[in-house]
Design a protein around this motif. Sequence first.
Motif, PDB file in Angstrom:
ATOM      1  N   ALA A  92       0.860  -1.189   0.000  1.00 48.12           N
ATOM      2  CA  ALA A  92       0.000   0.000   0.000  1.00 48.12           C
ATOM      3  C   ALA A  92       0.893   1.234   0.000  1.00 48.12           C
ATOM      4  O   ALA A  92       1.711   1.420   0.901  1.00 48.12           O
ATOM      5  CB  ALA A  92      -0.911  -0.002   1.219  1.00 48.12           C
ATOM      6  N   LEU A  93       0.731   2.077  -1.031  1.00 53.44           N
ATOM      7  CA  LEU A  93       1.534   3.291  -1.158  1.00 53.44           C
ATOM      8  C   LEU A  93       0.620   4.438  -1.555  1.00 53.44           C
ATOM      9  O   LEU A  93      -0.102   4.355  -2.558  1.00 53.44           O
ATOM     10  CB  LEU A  93       2.630   3.104  -2.215  1.00 53.44           C
ATOM     11  CG  LEU A  93       3.452   4.343  -2.583  1.00 53.44           C
ATOM     12  CD1 LEU A  93       4.233   4.844  -1.374  1.00 53.44           C
ATOM     13  CD2 LEU A  93       4.390   4.044  -3.748  1.00 53.44           C
ATOM     14  N   PHE A  94       0.601   5.504  -0.742  1.00 50.31           N
ATOM     15  CA  PHE A  94      -0.106   6.729  -1.081  1.00 50.31           C
ATOM     16  C   PHE A  94       0.941   7.807  -1.340  1.00 50.31           C
ATOM     17  O   PHE A  94       1.897   7.959  -0.563  1.00 50.31           O
ATOM     18  CB  PHE A  94      -1.024   7.178   0.057  1.00 50.31           C
ATOM     19  CG  PHE A  94      -2.244   6.325   0.230  1.00 50.31           C
ATOM     20  CD1 PHE A  94      -3.422   6.616  -0.436  1.00 50.31           C
ATOM     21  CD2 PHE A  94      -2.225   5.216   1.062  1.00 50.31           C
ATOM     22  CE1 PHE A  94      -4.552   5.842  -0.267  1.00 50.31           C
ATOM     23  CE2 PHE A  94      -3.346   4.431   1.250  1.00 50.31           C
ATOM     24  CZ  PHE A  94      -4.517   4.748   0.570  1.00 50.31           C
ATOM     25  N   VAL A  95       0.747   8.560  -2.434  1.00 48.00           N
ATOM     26  CA  VAL A  95       1.643   9.683  -2.737  1.00 48.00           C
ATOM     27  C   VAL A  95       0.799  10.936  -2.922  1.00 48.00           C
ATOM     28  O   VAL A  95      -0.390  10.875  -3.265  1.00 48.00           O
ATOM     29  CB  VAL A  95       2.489   9.409  -3.991  1.00 48.00           C
ATOM     30  CG1 VAL A  95       3.377   8.201  -3.784  1.00 48.00           C
ATOM     31  CG2 VAL A  95       1.608   9.226  -5.222  1.00 48.00           C
ATOM     32  N   HIS A  96       1.443  12.099  -2.728  1.00 49.67           N
ATOM     33  CA  HIS A  96       0.722  13.380  -2.748  1.00 49.67           C
ATOM     34  C   HIS A  96       1.547  14.408  -3.510  1.00 49.67           C
ATOM     35  O   HIS A  96       2.774  14.505  -3.323  1.00 49.67           O
ATOM     36  CB  HIS A  96       0.498  13.853  -1.309  1.00 49.67           C
ATOM     37  CG  HIS A  96      -0.223  15.162  -1.208  1.00 49.67           C
ATOM     38  ND1 HIS A  96      -1.592  15.251  -1.191  1.00 49.67           N
ATOM     39  CD2 HIS A  96       0.235  16.449  -1.135  1.00 49.67           C
ATOM     40  CE1 HIS A  96      -1.945  16.510  -1.086  1.00 49.67           C
ATOM     41  NE2 HIS A  96      -0.855  17.263  -1.060  1.00 49.67           N
ATOM     42  N   ASP A  97       0.883  15.139  -4.418  1.00 39.87           N
ATOM     43  CA  ASP A  97       1.527  16.288  -5.054  1.00 39.87           C
ATOM     44  C   ASP A  97       0.648  17.511  -4.833  1.00 39.87           C
ATOM     45  O   ASP A  97      -0.302  17.486  -4.027  1.00 39.87           O
ATOM     46  CB  ASP A  97       1.796  16.032  -6.535  1.00 39.87           C
ATOM     47  CG  ASP A  97       0.519  15.837  -7.364  1.00 39.87           C
ATOM     48  OD1 ASP A  97      -0.583  16.131  -6.837  1.00 39.87           O
ATOM     49  OD2 ASP A  97       0.627  15.393  -8.515  1.00 39.87           O
ATOM     50  N   GLN A 145      14.300  13.802  -0.330  1.00 40.27           N
ATOM     51  CA  GLN A 145      13.611  13.708   0.951  1.00 40.27           C
ATOM     52  C   GLN A 145      13.026  15.071   1.295  1.00 40.27           C
ATOM     53  O   GLN A 145      13.708  16.097   1.168  1.00 40.27           O
ATOM     54  CB  GLN A 145      14.560  13.246   2.059  1.00 40.27           C
ATOM     55  CG  GLN A 145      13.882  12.893   3.359  1.00 40.27           C
ATOM     56  CD  GLN A 145      13.024  11.630   3.246  1.00 40.27           C
ATOM     57  OE1 GLN A 145      13.314  10.748   2.429  1.00 40.27           O
ATOM     58  NE2 GLN A 145      11.972  11.542   4.036  1.00 40.27           N
ATOM     59  N   ALA A 146      11.752  15.085   1.659  1.00 40.84           N
ATOM     60  CA  ALA A 146      11.083  16.322   2.068  1.00 40.84           C
ATOM     61  C   ALA A 146      10.286  16.008   3.321  1.00 40.84           C
ATOM     62  O   ALA A 146      10.780  15.342   4.231  1.00 40.84           O
ATOM     63  CB  ALA A 146      10.200  16.856   0.938  1.00 40.84           C
ATOM     64  N   ARG A 147       9.055  16.416   3.391  1.00 37.70           N
ATOM     65  CA  ARG A 147       8.170  16.099   4.502  1.00 37.70           C
ATOM     66  C   ARG A 147       6.759  15.976   3.967  1.00 37.70           C
ATOM     67  O   ARG A 147       6.434  16.468   2.874  1.00 37.70           O
ATOM     68  CB  ARG A 147       8.220  17.172   5.591  1.00 37.70           C
ATOM     69  CG  ARG A 147       7.874  18.574   5.115  1.00 37.70           C
ATOM     70  CD  ARG A 147       7.746  19.546   6.261  1.00 37.70           C
ATOM     71  NE  ARG A 147       6.628  19.168   7.120  1.00 37.70           N
ATOM     72  CZ  ARG A 147       6.243  19.892   8.176  1.00 37.70           C
ATOM     73  NH1 ARG A 147       6.911  20.995   8.492  1.00 37.70           N
ATOM     74  NH2 ARG A 147       5.222  19.510   8.908  1.00 37.70           N
ATOM     75  N   VAL A 148       5.929  15.280   4.722  1.00 35.97           N
ATOM     76  CA  VAL A 148       4.538  15.143   4.307  1.00 35.97           C
ATOM     77  C   VAL A 148       3.860  16.505   4.401  1.00 35.97           C
ATOM     78  O   VAL A 148       4.341  17.398   5.115  1.00 35.97           O
ATOM     79  CB  VAL A 148       3.802  14.113   5.186  1.00 35.97           C
ATOM     80  CG1 VAL A 148       4.434  12.751   5.040  1.00 35.97           C
ATOM     81  CG2 VAL A 148       3.798  14.548   6.642  1.00 35.97           C
ATOM     82  N   PRO A 149       2.743  16.715   3.690  1.00 32.38           N
ATOM     83  CA  PRO A 149       2.069  18.016   3.742  1.00 32.38           C
ATOM     84  C   PRO A 149       1.709  18.382   5.177  1.00 32.38           C
ATOM     85  O   PRO A 149       1.081  17.596   5.891  1.00 32.38           O
ATOM     86  CB  PRO A 149       0.822  17.794   2.896  1.00 32.38           C
ATOM     87  CG  PRO A 149       1.179  16.685   1.977  1.00 32.38           C
ATOM     88  CD  PRO A 149       2.103  15.797   2.734  1.00 32.38           C
ATOM     89  N   PRO A 150       2.086  19.572   5.627  1.00 29.12           N
ATOM     90  CA  PRO A 150       1.808  19.945   7.018  1.00 29.12           C
ATOM     91  C   PRO A 150       0.348  20.299   7.271  1.00 29.12           C
ATOM     92  O   PRO A 150      -0.074  20.365   8.413  1.00 29.12           O
ATOM     93  CB  PRO A 150       2.714  21.159   7.237  1.00 29.12           C
ATOM     94  CG  PRO A 150       2.879  21.749   5.871  1.00 29.12           C
ATOM     95  CD  PRO A 150       2.872  20.597   4.913  1.00 29.12           C
ATOM     96  N   HIS A 151      -0.408  20.545   6.214  1.00 30.79           N
ATOM     97  CA  HIS A 151      -1.806  20.931   6.361  1.00 30.79           C
ATOM     98  C   HIS A 151      -2.675  19.993   5.526  1.00 30.79           C
ATOM     99  O   HIS A 151      -2.244  19.468   4.492  1.00 30.79           O
ATOM    100  CB  HIS A 151      -2.019  22.381   5.928  1.00 30.79           C
ATOM    101  CG  HIS A 151      -1.164  23.367   6.659  1.00 30.79           C
ATOM    102  ND1 HIS A 151      -1.345  23.681   7.989  1.00 30.79           N
ATOM    103  CD2 HIS A 151      -0.083  24.085   6.236  1.00 30.79           C
ATOM    104  CE1 HIS A 151      -0.440  24.563   8.364  1.00 30.79           C
ATOM    105  NE2 HIS A 151       0.347  24.829   7.318  1.00 30.79           N
TER     106      HIS A 151
END
Length: 691
Positions: A92-97, A145-151
Amino acid sequence: MGKIVSLVISQRRKNGDRVRPLVLGVFLCVPILICAAAPSKELKSPAKPLPTLTTAHEAHSLTPEDAARQYQVHLRAVVTYYDPYIDARHGALFVHDATGSIFVRVPSRPVLPLTAGTVVEVTGVSGSGDYAPIVQQAQVRAVGQARVPPHAPHVSMTQLLSGEEDGQWVEVEGLVHAVRMTPRNVILDIATSDGQASAICLREAGKDYEQLVDSLISLHANAAPVFNRRRQMVGAHLFFPDLNEVKVIQAAPADPFALPVVPIPDLLRFTPNLQFRHRVHISGTVTLQWPGQILCVQQASNGLCVQTAQLTRINVGDLADLVGFPAASDYKATLENATFRLAGDGTLPLPKKTTASQALSGEADGELVTVDGILLGEDRATNNLTLFLQEEKSLFSVILPPVPAGTHPLLWKEGSRLRITGICSVQVDAQGTTLKEGAVRTQSVRLLLRSPDDIVILQAPSWWTPGRALLTLVIVAAIAVAAFFWIALLRRRVEQQTQVIRRSEERLRHMAEHDALTNLPNRTLLNDRLHMALERVRRFNSVLAVLMVDLDRFKEVNDSLGHLAGDQLLCWVAELLITLVRKTDTVARIGGDEFIVLLDDLHSPEEAEPIALKIVSCLSAPFDPGNHQISISVSVGVCTYPNNDIHADDLLQNADAAMYQAKAQGRNGFSIFKPEMVSNVRRVGHTLSAD
């Protein structure tokens, strides 16, 4: 064109006409036909290639039909959740742009070097997914490497259940009621303002998840659907990467036992503008404990019984502190997810003297009481010996604490007048309560005992003697005429009362041996029949088989359609199972969505396999509760004797192990018990606990 000319010439020959003028006319028409056919070349021009989708929103916004055309997808996004273990089919992989989120189907092996916040390039094709469009055949490459969306947008359970937030990075707020752990995952049971939600993450070593119980939290997670085979959404849950995405808005008390003590009558009373009910602290004197089942305490004249799995032993008369979440039960408020501890020495309250009729009013529910009655009968089929008594015109039952089957001593004779001391438990008339304005209607009373010492014999049953018989004959002879009419009237009254008692006994016995929902035999009656079947097998050298039938993902039906639909489904399954076996076989419901099929008088163990296959096949048919169809399946475990252990409990446990093996193999099938399954049953049971 050549086909047209040949066809026309052939037709003219058949009619006896001359061919030459016709051929000339046809060739004169050729330019016209060619011109007329010219536009068709434009219609057959090659289709344009499908465009490449470069954002999560473009890929997720396709219709399932368009997604199945396999658009090329090329995304640059950040990982918000990755779990290679949660689904046996794939990781299971969720990605966000910047445009949104989408689920990416990746192989479960090898495990990818991905964590929340990893920036990845994803190449693959669109797919219709199990519910909404996904990216499949994916190649994932970490590029930074970054971070997940903070909001994230705040959503409610109503919005999640609509499906509009499928796969998206959302924020949910609620109160943590419980923390459940499997070897690889942690599940938080969260009470939101408009429903219950489950949030899942990978389990990390050294993390204290239990501290979240009773905390008001804000959670960032990917919304995910619970779906059926028809691609219909029947529920929703959440996937969050780790505790970094859990914001504690209001921390739970460091020591819940330090909370102010709440009076028992104040539980679940109306409180204006209340959004969440936190854990409460109850203190009282222990009046009864069945370890791992029930704990009862009493504050002055107010009693409370709670279901608890805690095995810590505590003595009757000790002071105990309990903490738990207030919840409604049949008659009065109780506590869910309750825990307790010893608070010190106390004084056992004196039992309240009452009658069965007065206890039926409900005023003494949960309290220690004393009731007198005449013993009508008993039921020794279960580990809890049950006595049936009558006090004037009221019947009530007495339940002793659980002891091993067959160890109940014969202490009381029918007709004895007994004094019972125990915890009053009022049973509710569900139909009568529903039809009235809302006030609870009571139906029956039972007393829960601490030990057999809570029963005192007040008067033994009288014995008929020859002297009393002679005295009776003299009296009858003296008043023969008057007594004739009196005896006739008395006989009729006795017959009527006897019928009432017998019907009551039969009804109580039937209720004790049968499941209230499906009317199938329960575990009590099943054990009795299983022991008798084993005796027949040993005597006649025949074969018996035990089939454990468990509905796959039954919890999803309750969560999505409600418990009424779940009850209808269980009744439908029960009726269908009865039709699939012989009248001499036994179909029992032993709890939840688990059924047992007992096949005796078989000639060989192999005879059980086609029956298991028939059950799996027939229960794959859709069930229609009235508003829409539900597709279900079952997993069946088969254990036979004499190929396996001789004890009834062993047969049931082995059938249960085989059933879990069937679930591990993908559900919707059956498995024959093998000894090596026993070592795997705990691991498989944890993995499939969400069923």
